[in-house]
Write a protein that holds these residues in place. Structure first.
Motif: not given
Length: 268
Positions: A197-213
């Protein structure tokens, strides 16, 4: 709307005004997929929010789920009509068996046939299942055919990836919806997720949700906070690298958070 939107708004545990506000905020922010259930006790609140929203009905995908005591062929349709009354809708987009009948008291085939009849009556545009194991999903497929099962909604997050069930569904062309995609927020503190998330300038929730999608699953996180609802929508635009996906794949640890005493014998 026939396709299940990838990112939806879950309403589990939301009650009263809190449920109304969450759905109202979500629709205003751009959510077009709302998930409720008979047992949540909030269908009326979800219905109130849907009616008050300045969003055409055809643009919102609404899912509800039939509770275990209503799975009999003589009860399912009447219970769904009651849900529709509470939701202030003539039809939901998707109706699921919420949990398989405890101890198989009602055969899977009986409930699935009742769901098909509900669909034939125009009460639900599509039907499916939730919390089904591979064996139960096979029974549903035998009863009505895989093409008549829109999704299997299961607990699925980086700590419980449910690979057996997800793989079995994929083999039969059945979509998977991931509930509890953030593991009650536990995923948000994981070092691997935080790093991505930090590397992508995203929230941890965004990273986890993006993984599922990225896996092709629909996700239905819930939140009572407008800022979190807004941030979660950002996951739709987030693209993880193969390395990111592999890193999150490595977090599997079989950590199941939802397993009531009437749950089926889970796949290992």
């Amino acid at each position: 709307m026939n396709t299940i939107p990838q990112l939806g708004l879950g309403t589990f545990r939301l009650q009263g005004q809190q449920a109304i506000d969450s759905v109202s905020n979500g629709l205003e922010l751009g959510y077009r997929h709302v998930d409720t259930a008979q047992i949540y006790g909030n269908e009326a609140e979800v219905g109130a929010a849907l009616q008050a929203a300045e969003v055409p009905r055809r643009e919102v995908f609404v899912t509800t789920k039939i509770w275990t005591e209503n799975l009999g062929g003589d009860k399912l349709i009447a219970s769904l009509k009651d849900s529709l009354h509470k939701l202030r809708l003539e039809q939901v987009d998707l109706t699921l068996i919420h949990w398989p009948s405890p101890q198989g008291a009602v055969p899977v085939a009986e409930s699935m046939q009742a769901l098909l009849e509900a669909r034939a009556q125009g009460l639900s545009a599509a039907v499916g299942v939730s919390n089904f194991t591979k064996a139960l999903l096979a029974q549903a497929i035998d009863a009505v055919g895989a093409s008549n099962i829109a999704t299997n909604q299961v607990e699925l997050h980086p700590f419980l990836q449910n690979r057996g069930v997800a793989g079995f569904a994929r083999e039969h062309g059945i979509h998977v919806t991931a509930y509890m995609p953030l593991a009650y927020g536990k995923v948000l503190a994981d070092p691997a997720v935080l790093s991505i998330a930090a590397r992508l300038n995203a929230t941890p929730a965004q990273a986890a949700l993006a993984w599922s999608m990225a896996k092709g699953y629909a996700v239905i996180p819930s939140s009572t906070k407008r800022e979190n609802l807004a941030a979660n929508l950002g996951a739709l635009a987030l693209r993880l690298s193969a390395e990111d996906i592999a890193a999150i794949d490595g977090l599997e640890r079989g950590e199941r958070l939802v397993s009531p005493d009437f749950a089926p014998a889970w796949d290992r």
